[in-house]
Motif scaffolding. Structure first.
Motif, PDB file in Angstrom:
ATOM      1  N   THR A 437       0.820  -1.215   0.000  1.00 23.37           N
ATOM      2  CA  THR A 437       0.000   0.000   0.000  1.00 23.37           C
ATOM      3  C   THR A 437       0.852   1.261   0.000  1.00 23.37           C
ATOM      4  OG1 THR A 437      -0.165  -0.161   2.411  1.00 23.37           O
ATOM      5  CG2 THR A 437      -1.971  -1.093   1.124  1.00 23.37           C
ATOM      6  N   ASN A 438       2.072   1.176   0.500  1.00 26.54           N
ATOM      7  CA  ASN A 438       2.938   2.356   0.516  1.00 26.54           C
ATOM      8  C   ASN A 438       3.371   2.779  -0.888  1.00 26.54           C
ATOM      9  OD1 ASN A 438       2.894   2.482   3.339  1.00 26.54           O
ATOM     10  ND2 ASN A 438       4.618   1.068   3.530  1.00 26.54           N
ATOM     11  N   ASP A 439       3.291   1.836  -1.831  1.00 24.81           N
ATOM     12  CA  ASP A 439       3.687   2.138  -3.205  1.00 24.81           C
ATOM     13  C   ASP A 439       2.518   2.656  -4.046  1.00 24.81           C
ATOM     14  OD1 ASP A 439       6.263   1.271  -2.637  1.00 24.81           O
ATOM     15  OD2 ASP A 439       5.783  -0.810  -3.141  1.00 24.81           O
ATOM     16  N   LEU A 440       1.332   2.716  -3.458  1.00 28.85           N
ATOM     17  CA  LEU A 440       0.152   3.192  -4.179  1.00 28.85           C
ATOM     18  C   LEU A 440       0.077   4.714  -4.146  1.00 28.85           C
ATOM     19  CD1 LEU A 440      -2.566   0.687  -2.862  1.00 28.85           C
ATOM     20  CD2 LEU A 440      -1.635   0.775  -5.188  1.00 28.85           C
ATOM     21  N   ASP A 441      -0.385   5.298  -5.244  1.00 24.51           N
ATOM     22  CA  ASP A 441      -0.711   6.723  -5.265  1.00 24.51           C
ATOM     23  C   ASP A 441      -2.170   6.823  -4.816  1.00 24.51           C
ATOM     24  OD1 ASP A 441      -1.476   9.352  -5.931  1.00 24.51           O
ATOM     25  OD2 ASP A 441       0.074   9.471  -7.472  1.00 24.51           O
ATOM     26  N   LYS A 442      -2.369   7.059  -3.535  1.00 23.70           N
ATOM     27  CA  LYS A 442      -3.714   6.996  -2.961  1.00 23.70           C
ATOM     28  C   LYS A 442      -4.627   8.089  -3.501  1.00 23.70           C
ATOM     29  CE  LYS A 442      -2.214   4.696   1.283  1.00 23.70           C
ATOM     30  NZ  LYS A 442      -2.183   4.726   2.765  1.00 23.70           N
ATOM     31  N   VAL A 443      -4.059   9.225  -3.832  1.00 27.74           N
ATOM     32  CA  VAL A 443      -4.879  10.310  -4.384  1.00 27.74           C
ATOM     33  C   VAL A 443      -5.461   9.906  -5.740  1.00 27.74           C
ATOM     34  CG1 VAL A 443      -4.866  12.706  -5.194  1.00 27.74           C
ATOM     35  CG2 VAL A 443      -3.596  12.074  -3.131  1.00 27.74           C
ATOM     36  N   LYS A 444      -4.614   9.350  -6.611  1.00 31.41           N
ATOM     37  CA  LYS A 444      -5.076   8.942  -7.935  1.00 31.41           C
ATOM     38  C   LYS A 444      -6.011   7.736  -7.850  1.00 31.41           C
ATOM     39  CE  LYS A 444      -1.094  10.716 -10.504  1.00 31.41           C
ATOM     40  NZ  LYS A 444       0.059  10.381 -11.377  1.00 31.41           N
ATOM     41  N   LYS A 446      -7.982   6.960  -5.331  1.00 35.34           N
ATOM     42  CA  LYS A 446      -9.259   7.460  -4.811  1.00 35.34           C
ATOM     43  C   LYS A 446     -10.078   8.118  -5.925  1.00 35.34           C
ATOM     44  CE  LYS A 446     -11.134  10.862  -1.489  1.00 35.34           C
ATOM     45  NZ  LYS A 446     -11.663  11.837  -2.462  1.00 35.34           N
ATOM     46  N   TRP A 463      -8.612   2.393   3.658  1.00 36.27           N
ATOM     47  CA  TRP A 463      -7.157   2.229   3.645  1.00 36.27           C
ATOM     48  C   TRP A 463      -6.691   1.323   4.794  1.00 36.27           C
ATOM     49  CZ3 TRP A 463      -5.928   3.266  -0.900  1.00 36.27           C
ATOM     50  CH2 TRP A 463      -6.338   4.409  -1.564  1.00 36.27           C
ATOM     51  N   ASP A 478      -1.568   5.464 -15.940  1.00 32.00           N
ATOM     52  CA  ASP A 478      -1.470   6.377 -14.811  1.00 32.00           C
ATOM     53  C   ASP A 478      -2.798   6.354 -14.059  1.00 32.00           C
ATOM     54  OD1 ASP A 478      -0.487   8.244 -13.044  1.00 32.00           O
ATOM     55  OD2 ASP A 478      -0.846   9.952 -14.367  1.00 32.00           O
ATOM     56  N   TYR A 479      -3.136   5.179 -13.527  1.00 28.13           N
ATOM     57  CA  TYR A 479      -4.370   4.941 -12.776  1.00 28.13           C
ATOM     58  C   TYR A 479      -5.603   5.211 -13.643  1.00 28.13           C
ATOM     59  CZ  TYR A 479      -1.617   4.287  -8.564  1.00 28.13           C
ATOM     60  OH  TYR A 479      -0.731   3.794  -7.634  1.00 28.13           O
TER      61      TYR A 479
END
Length: 631
Positions: A437-444, A446, A463, A478-479
């Motif tokens: 999960t640390n490698d995820l771009d959480k903003v994108k 979401k 999360w 890019d997500y």
């Protein structure tokens, strides 16, 4: 195990449905044909349709377009939005009787001399013509050329004008090849004219050998082959003239060398140069029209004669058909993500295919180069001359003839996959597998989830749950799309011997990428990482395990009224309706093959012993997973 079953319709009902469908599409075609005619007052009756057009109607019927496909087609070929000029407010001064002409002197306007408004033009000519680049790669007999020409005529009726480059592999590296390829070009022009199209041979060179001036100053190397030829907008005057006149331009593979001599070159160089040059010229046209419209403050010329030069499709028609696939034992690839699969396809290309499909790899490279210049929504198709009607399906749906994400067993069982099944190629997106999960771009991520599901994510608990149970996330581009898979533990008291469930928590694609192949790319990668793991055709380079490991059952849930369920039904091994929900699953394919081998000719039953009790366990775990949404 649940098996796929066909739905049967009573003969009387089926006959009635077929009759109605035929009448509906005859009326549809009559309407389309009337719109293409110059005389808008002449509307043909259903009985006036030439019986030869039945093949065209049946080709339309076989495409089975969805609502999204239909909307996409009309967005490209339907009436284009036009700016309606503002009408200035009339003066408040009243006219005197002397200023009003007598009624007897009023004459109807001469419509032949008046300029039509953009609104009227779009109504009288609703088909917005687009272009395609077509490589006709022979040798072909006269009958085969006529079949291909018929496909080009069908596309022209639907609004797609083809720029055709004729190639003949037998004429390469031999004396007299120039005159021979000119004769071949004229043969195809004749075939088009016999099929009812207007064709124009363009025997002069329209491209120039060598890199385009300025290419040597490119800051970074490209991930595609830069064309070894180029063209300027002024070189396209003959092609533009033919397209404006509603004629199909047919070109031999000629180019101007440094001494301004017209020489025979490889057709791929000509097509790649045209893909780049026509796209750049179309962009200049767009800018010029915008500047003209700004100067005229909302008024614009009649747009009827305009044709968008931007190639919407690249079509490669040959005797080989599509690109053979290592995953399908030499049968063609259905859908190729060029961004992530190009190198792997080349590396796994079997030596024996270099004899049966000698130009497959060069055509693959051509598609990658052309699509790099064409719009992201464009696609390329490699098709056998035996399947001209498949070109209509590709134009209307912009999808492969058979979805690449369907189970392999389903394709083989229904005999839908043949050596002549076309290969659809898209520019595609890179695929990566993220396990932390640390490698995820959480903003994108979401943003992707909320845009796809049109709901607000309840972030904090979502999360927290991923931190505890995440297995992996497959991300497209890019997500632009993502598949979130978790490991859900079973209760030790009720299911002590059952491994954690591989659960598809979310499957999401941005609305802007729905219909461009991202869904299939994402599901194929999901298959390769879960229930398809361990099979040779799961070794795609998607950043995951690349086929190494043991397959696992994949489970997910969906609301009963979810319109996507039809898509899930086709891809799942089975499903179970439970109130407002449907439980879906895909069995590990390696285990199924082992069980089928043990059963021999008996085959698998509807429910095997090892399947008893697992559905209740799955349901007990899956339906306790909390919702991820705040509303």
């Amino acid at each position: 195990m649940l098996s796929y079953t066909a739905r049967h319709v009573p003969c009387a009902v089926k006959s009635n449905l077929n009759s109605r469908s035929a009448q509906t599409f005859k009326a549809f075609y009559a309407t389309i044909r009337s719109l293409r005619q110059n005389n808008s007052n002449a509307t043909p009756e259903v009985e006036d349709i030439d019986p030869a057009d039945n093949d065209f109607i049946m080709s339309l019927l076989r495409t089975y377009p969805s609502q999204r496909d239909t909307r996409s087609y009309f967005a490209s070929f339907g009436p284009q939005p036009v700016a309606v000029p503002k009408i200035p407010k009339s003066s408040t001064v009243e006219s005197t009787p002397e200023q009003i002409a007598p009624l007897t002197e009023t004459r109807p306007p001469d419509i032949t001399t008046q300029t039509r408004s953009p609104v009227i033009s779009s109504i009288l000519n609703p088909i917005y013509r687009r272009t395609a680049l077509v490589k006709v790669q022979g040798p072909f007999t006269d009958r085969q050329l006529e079949s291909i020409a018929r496909g080009m005529v069908y596309l022209e009726k639907l609004g797609l004008l083809s720029v055709i480059i004729v190639e003949n592999e037998d004429f390469k590296d031999r004396e007299g090849q120039r005159s021979a390829i000119v004769e071949e070009t004229m043969r195809f022009v004749t075939a088009l004219e016999k099929g009812g199209a207007k064709a124009r041979p363009i025997l002069g060179a329209v491209v120039r050998l060598g890199p385009k001036p300025g290419d040597e100053e490119a800051p970074e190397p490209q991930d595609y082959t830069v064309p070894e030829a180029h063209t300027f907008p002024s070189d396209l005057v003959h092609i533009r003239s033919a397209l404006r006149a509603g004629e199909i331009p047919v070109l031999p593979p000629f180019a101007l060398d440094s001494f301004c001599r017209s020489v025979r070159v490889d057709s791929n160089d000509v097509i790649a140069a045209l893909a780049r040059g026509m796209t750049e010229a179309a962009e200049l046209d767009k800018q010029a029209r915008q500047e003209q419209q700004d100067r005229k403050e909302g008024h614009e010329d009649d747009p009827v004669a305009e044709v968008d030069l931007t190639p919407l499709r690249l079509m490669i028609i040959n005797k080989e058909g599509g690109v053979p696939s290592y995953a399908r034992y030499g049968m063609p690839h259905l859908l190729v993500n060029l961004t992530s699969e190009f190198s792997y396809i080349k590396n796994t290309f079997d030596q024996k295919w270099r004899t049966s499909h000698p130009t497959a790899l060069s055509n693959l490279s051509l598609a990658r180069t052309c699509l790099a210049y064409m719009p992201p929504t464009s696609s390329a198709v490699m098709v056998s001359h035996r399947s001209p009607s498949d070109l209509i399906g590709n134009l209307i749906t912009n999808k492969p003839a058979v979805s690449s994400s369907l189970p392999h067993a389903l394709l083989q069982g229904n005999r839908k996959l043949t050596p002549h099944t076309p290969t659809l190629l898209r520019r595609g997106l890179p695929i990566q597998v993220i396990r932390n999960t640390n490698d995820l771009d959480k903003v994108k991520l979401k943003y992707l989830l909320e845009q796809s599901f049109r709901r607000t994510l309840d972030e904090e608990p979502f999360w927290e749950r991923l931190n505890e149970s995440l297995d992996f996330v497959i991300v497209a581009g890019d997500y632009a799309g993502a598949a979130i898979v978790t490991r859900e533990a079973c209760s030790p008291s009720t299911s002590p011997n059952i491994s954690p469930i591989t659960y598809l928590d979310k499957f999401a694609v941005l609305p802007s990428h729905q219909g461009d192949g991202t869904v299939d790319f994402l599901w194929v990668a999901l298959h390769d990482e879960t229930y398809g793991l361990g099979l040779p055709f799961s070794a795609n380079p998607n950043g995951g395990k690349e086929g190494k490991g043991e397959g696992r059952d994949l489970v997910w849930r969906s609301r009963a009224n979810n319109p996507v369920n039809k898509w899930y039904f086709e891809r799942s091994t089975g499903h179970l309706r439970m109130g407002d929900w449907v439980l879906f699953w895909c069995d590990a394919e390696v285990r199924l093959k082992i069980e089928e081998g043990r059963k021999g000719s008996i085959g698998l039953s509807y429910l095997e012993e090892w399947e008893h009790g697992r559905l209740s366990t799955w349901a007990d775990v899956v339906f306790k997973i909390p919702s991820s949404w705040g509303n």
